[in-house]
Design an enzyme around this catalytic site. Structure first.
Site: not given
Ligand code: PMP
Length: 385
Positions: A150, A178, A200, A235, A323
């Site tokens: 990422n 990604q 997303h 659900t 993050c």
């Molecule tokens: N894995 C990778 C490689 C990501 O880039 C991300 C998103 N930052 C995630 C996992 C986490 O995804 P989610 O937001 O759907 O939990």
């Protein structure tokens, strides 16, 4: 605003929102209910599952909807370890550059006694395959490696890893979060046993994703319950799942064109920045990378300073992973690539989307020359003094 942070998240597409609103208003039944509204919801779920399965190149029965990639990753790792319980397969092998959530899970499990190994990467961010060969043995339950990083966009050798893992009877999980929307996904042909994705990142909604589970693989659930063939209780998030399907279909329809467009813009941005700011250093430039990502530093200028300048000009990028944005910790990915903490803290990530334009990229290059250039001159002067 020029948005260049698509690896963090994307703006939901109009057709995604339209389908979701329609489901929220009209198809509000519980897919487990036997009455009319429930059956309408069931049909919408079946339809959405087929659309997402087509996008991932998996069978509908292999698809488990989750709350996103983080949950899918947890389900894959905890499920594979649980499935191997009672056997001699106890070891977990991850790459050193996995998503922070997955690495945190690995460390937590290590604290609980699960033997954990991290496969290193080289200075370009490429997986050290020789090290992988040494680490993956007959005591491994699961190898979990991302499809693309990422932060740097560097691609991982999934087919080779699948072969290696399977030679030793281990499972391979691929966090393909990604890759989705930036590469053609084909779970069936990938060799992976498990694959995580998240809506997303491809103009779908947040809070929904999926884990593809190879047919025949018995994976204990993370959340117990009747839904998703007993593999994920709760659900179903039908508006989210339908939004995911709309996003997947949309991404697949324009994928080839989008990839070429993003690659062109990325080259334009990368070369332009290196031309106007020769102190720019691009990470993973020699590695096979996603078409939309460029991670670079301008000399050793602090990323936060650079991002502030860009944001004031209406240009949004990020420092390493979103993050960890706001934190002062250098990126674990760049540290794993052998960068010093000082240099790692200078890394800025631009991640493009299909809707970015050449005009936007031209403006970013011009603004970078104007606002970052003087900072670099100041820094050089300060270092020389
Ligand atoms: N894995 C990778 C490689 C990501 O880039 C991300 C998103 N930052 C995630 C996992 C986490 O995804 P989610 O937001 O759907 O939990």
């Amino acid at each position: 605003m020029i948005y260049l942070d698509h690896n963090a998240t994307t703006c939901p597409a109009p057709e995604v929102i339209a389908e979701m609103v329609d489901v929220l208003q009209r198809v509000w039944g519980n897919p487990s209910s036997t009455h009319g509204p429930g059956q309408a919801a069931r049909r919408a779920l079946v339809d959405a599952r087929a659309r997402v399965a087509a996008f991932l190149g998996c069978q509908v029965a292999e698809l488990v909807f989750t709350s996103g990639a983080t949950e899918a990753n947890h389900m894959a790792v905890l499920g594979a370890l649980a499935a191997a319980r009672g056997t001699a397969r106890r070891r977990l092998v991850l790459s050193a550059v996995e998503h922070p959530g997955l690495l945190a899970l690995g460390r937590r499990l290590a604290g609980e006694g699960v033997p954990l190994d991290l496969i290193p990467v080289d200075a370009q961010g490429r997986l050290d395959f020789a090290a992988a060969k040494e680490l993956i043995g007959d005591d491994v339950a699961l190898v979990s490696v991302m499809g693309a990083n990422n932060e740097t966009g560097v691609l991982m050798p999934i087919a080779e890893l699948a072969e290696l893992a399977h030679t030793h009877g281990a499972r391979l999980h691929v966090d393909a979060t990604q890759l989705a929307g930036k590469s053609a996904l084909n779970f069936a042909a990938s060799g992976a046993d498990l694959m995580s994705v998240s809506a997303h990142k491809l103009a779908g909604p947040k809070g929904v994703g999926a884990l593809a589970v190879r047919k025949g693989l018995a994976l204990p659930p993370l959340l117990s319950g009747r839904q998703e063939r007993q593999r994920r209780g709760g659900t179903e998030n039908l508006p989210g799942i339908v939004g995911f399907a709309a996003a997947a279909e949309r991404a697949a329809a324009t994928l080839a064109r989008d990839l070429a467009h993003m690659r062109f813009l990325r080259e334009h941005l990368e070369q332009g920045l290196q031309r106007v700011l020769p102190a720019s250093h691009v990470y993973g430039q020699e590695a096979a990378r996603l078409p939309n990502t460029v991670c670079l530093r301008f000399g050793t200028l602090d990323a936060e300073q650079v991002l502030n300048k860009l944001e004031r000009a209406g240009m949004l990028a990020s420092s390493g992973a979103a993050c960890s944005a706001g934190g002062t910790q250098p990126s674990h990915v760049l540290l794993a690539m052998g960068e010093s903490a000082e240099r790692a803290k200078a890394a800025v990530r631009f991640s493009l989307g299909p809707d970015n334009t050449a005009d936007e990229i031209g403006r970013v290059i011009a603004v970078a020359a104007r606002v970052i250039g003087p900072l670099l001159i100041d820094q050089t002067a300060a270092l020389a003094a």
